[in-house]
Design a protein around this motif. Sequence first.
Motif, PDB file in Angstrom:
ATOM      1  N   ALA A   1      -2.482  -4.815  22.035  1.00  0.00           N
ATOM      2  CA  ALA A   1      -1.524  -5.525  21.192  1.00  0.00           C
ATOM      3  C   ALA A   1      -0.122  -4.945  21.343  1.00  0.00           C
ATOM      4  CB  ALA A   1      -1.975  -5.472  19.735  1.00  0.00           C
ATOM      5  N   ILE A   2      -0.016  -3.630  21.409  1.00  0.00           N
ATOM      6  CA  ILE A   2       1.298  -3.014  21.552  1.00  0.00           C
ATOM      7  C   ILE A   2       1.898  -3.351  22.909  1.00  0.00           C
ATOM      8  CG2 ILE A   2       0.522  -0.795  22.435  1.00  0.00           C
ATOM      9  CD1 ILE A   2       3.197  -1.181  19.810  1.00  0.00           C
ATOM     10  N   GLY A   3       1.060  -3.577  23.885  1.00  0.00           N
ATOM     11  CA  GLY A   3       1.530  -3.970  25.213  1.00  0.00           C
ATOM     12  C   GLY A   3       2.235  -5.320  25.193  1.00  0.00           C
ATOM     13  N   TYR A   4       1.712  -6.255  24.398  1.00  0.00           N
ATOM     14  CA  TYR A   4       2.370  -7.557  24.265  1.00  0.00           C
ATOM     15  C   TYR A   4       3.768  -7.398  23.677  1.00  0.00           C
ATOM     16  CZ  TYR A   4      -1.973 -10.130  25.165  1.00  0.00           C
ATOM     17  OH  TYR A   4      -3.092 -10.658  25.727  1.00  0.00           O
ATOM     18  N   LEU A   5       3.884  -6.555  22.661  1.00  0.00           N
ATOM     19  CA  LEU A   5       5.188  -6.346  22.035  1.00  0.00           C
ATOM     20  C   LEU A   5       6.171  -5.681  22.996  1.00  0.00           C
ATOM     21  CD1 LEU A   5       4.213  -5.160  18.460  1.00  0.00           C
ATOM     22  CD2 LEU A   5       5.286  -7.314  19.100  1.00  0.00           C
TER      23      LEU A   5
ATOM     24  N   MET B   1       9.458  -7.656  24.516  1.00  0.00           N
ATOM     25  CA  MET B   1      10.794  -7.147  24.234  1.00  0.00           C
ATOM     26  C   MET B   1      11.497  -6.693  25.512  1.00  0.00           C
ATOM     27  SD  MET B   1      10.118  -5.114  20.675  1.00  0.00           S
ATOM     28  CE  MET B   1      11.800  -4.593  20.496  1.00  0.00           C
ATOM     29  N   SER B   2      10.754  -6.116  26.426  1.00  0.00           N
ATOM     30  CA  SER B   2      11.352  -5.655  27.680  1.00  0.00           C
ATOM     31  C   SER B   2      11.826  -6.814  28.540  1.00  0.00           C
ATOM     32  CB  SER B   2      10.351  -4.814  28.466  1.00  0.00           C
ATOM     33  OG  SER B   2       9.982  -3.675  27.756  1.00  0.00           O
ATOM     34  N   VAL B   3      10.966  -7.795  28.721  1.00  0.00           N
ATOM     35  CA  VAL B   3      11.309  -8.931  29.588  1.00  0.00           C
ATOM     36  C   VAL B   3      12.466  -9.732  28.998  1.00  0.00           C
ATOM     37  CG1 VAL B   3      10.463 -11.137  30.481  1.00  0.00           C
ATOM     38  CG2 VAL B   3       9.041  -9.093  30.653  1.00  0.00           C
ATOM     39  N   TRP B   4      12.358 -10.102  27.734  1.00  0.00           N
ATOM     40  CA  TRP B   4      13.418 -10.909  27.133  1.00  0.00           C
ATOM     41  C   TRP B   4      14.688 -10.106  26.887  1.00  0.00           C
ATOM     42  CZ3 TRP B   4      13.639 -15.894  27.457  1.00  0.00           C
ATOM     43  CH2 TRP B   4      12.459 -16.591  27.665  1.00  0.00           C
ATOM     44  N   GLY B   5      14.534  -8.816  26.626  1.00  0.00           N
ATOM     45  CA  GLY B   5      15.709  -7.958  26.522  1.00  0.00           C
ATOM     46  C   GLY B   5      16.440  -7.860  27.852  1.00  0.00           C
TER      47      GLY B   5
ATOM     48  N   VAL C   1      25.302  -9.078  22.363  1.00  0.00           N
ATOM     49  CA  VAL C   1      24.558  -9.970  21.463  1.00  0.00           C
ATOM     50  C   VAL C   1      23.315 -10.561  22.137  1.00  0.00           C
ATOM     51  CG1 VAL C   1      24.706 -12.111  20.125  1.00  0.00           C
ATOM     52  CG2 VAL C   1      26.588 -10.479  20.078  1.00  0.00           C
ATOM     53  N   PRO C   2      23.390 -11.020  23.389  1.00  0.00           N
ATOM     54  CA  PRO C   2      22.188 -11.586  24.017  1.00  0.00           C
ATOM     55  C   PRO C   2      21.046 -10.585  24.173  1.00  0.00           C
ATOM     56  CG  PRO C   2      24.133 -12.228  25.248  1.00  0.00           C
ATOM     57  CD  PRO C   2      24.559 -11.212  24.247  1.00  0.00           C
ATOM     58  N   ILE C   3      21.376  -9.302  24.295  1.00  0.00           N
ATOM     59  CA  ILE C   3      20.320  -8.296  24.414  1.00  0.00           C
ATOM     60  C   ILE C   3      19.519  -8.238  23.110  1.00  0.00           C
ATOM     61  CG2 ILE C   3      19.830  -5.853  24.785  1.00  0.00           C
ATOM     62  CD1 ILE C   3      22.477  -5.757  26.398  1.00  0.00           C
ATOM     63  N   GLY C   4      20.214  -8.225  21.985  1.00  0.00           N
ATOM     64  CA  GLY C   4      19.535  -8.215  20.688  1.00  0.00           C
ATOM     65  C   GLY C   4      18.732  -9.470  20.450  1.00  0.00           C
ATOM     66  N   ILE C   5      19.312 -10.601  20.799  1.00  0.00           N
ATOM     67  CA  ILE C   5      18.591 -11.866  20.635  1.00  0.00           C
ATOM     68  C   ILE C   5      17.353 -11.885  21.525  1.00  0.00           C
ATOM     69  CG2 ILE C   5      18.729 -14.359  21.044  1.00  0.00           C
ATOM     70  CD1 ILE C   5      21.691 -14.164  20.188  1.00  0.00           C
ATOM     71  N   GLY C   6      17.496 -11.411  22.754  1.00  0.00           N
ATOM     72  CA  GLY C   6      16.360 -11.362  23.665  1.00  0.00           C
ATOM     73  C   GLY C   6      15.254 -10.465  23.155  1.00  0.00           C
ATOM     74  N   ALA C   7      15.622  -9.321  22.594  1.00  0.00           N
ATOM     75  CA  ALA C   7      14.609  -8.403  22.057  1.00  0.00           C
ATOM     76  C   ALA C   7      13.880  -9.022  20.868  1.00  0.00           C
ATOM     77  CB  ALA C   7      15.263  -7.087  21.658  1.00  0.00           C
ATOM     78  N   VAL C   8      14.603  -9.713  20.012  1.00  0.00           N
ATOM     79  CA  VAL C   8      13.977 -10.358  18.853  1.00  0.00           C
ATOM     80  C   VAL C   8      13.063 -11.498  19.301  1.00  0.00           C
ATOM     81  CG1 VAL C   8      14.448 -11.739  16.791  1.00  0.00           C
ATOM     82  CG2 VAL C   8      15.781  -9.681  17.233  1.00  0.00           C
ATOM     83  N   VAL C   9      13.531 -12.296  20.247  1.00  0.00           N
ATOM     84  CA  VAL C   9      12.695 -13.387  20.767  1.00  0.00           C
ATOM     85  C   VAL C   9      11.445 -12.821  21.434  1.00  0.00           C
ATOM     86  CG1 VAL C   9      12.614 -15.219  22.510  1.00  0.00           C
ATOM     87  CG2 VAL C   9      14.577 -15.036  20.997  1.00  0.00           C
ATOM     88  N   GLY C  10      11.602 -11.743  22.187  1.00  0.00           N
ATOM     89  CA  GLY C  10      10.450 -11.112  22.826  1.00  0.00           C
ATOM     90  C   GLY C  10       9.458 -10.563  21.819  1.00  0.00           C
ATOM     91  N   ALA C  11       9.956  -9.947  20.755  1.00  0.00           N
ATOM     92  CA  ALA C  11       9.065  -9.434  19.709  1.00  0.00           C
ATOM     93  C   ALA C  11       8.331 -10.576  19.016  1.00  0.00           C
ATOM     94  CB  ALA C  11       9.853  -8.619  18.695  1.00  0.00           C
TER      95      ALA C  11
END
Length: 52
Positions: A2-6, A10-14, A29-39
Amino acid sequence: MAIGYLIAGMSVWGFIGWLVDRRFDLGGVPIGIGAVVGAAGGIYLIVRRLGA
């Protein structure tokens, strides 16, 4: 698992957010948005995979 999915989400979208930020110089800003979308995507996959 499960932690691997998170972490992966976050890594890919970040990283995608970082690429967008480098291209358009938006101040990080896009880095933060990407991390949130990835999470959010990682949580969705966890719930779908492990939820009843």
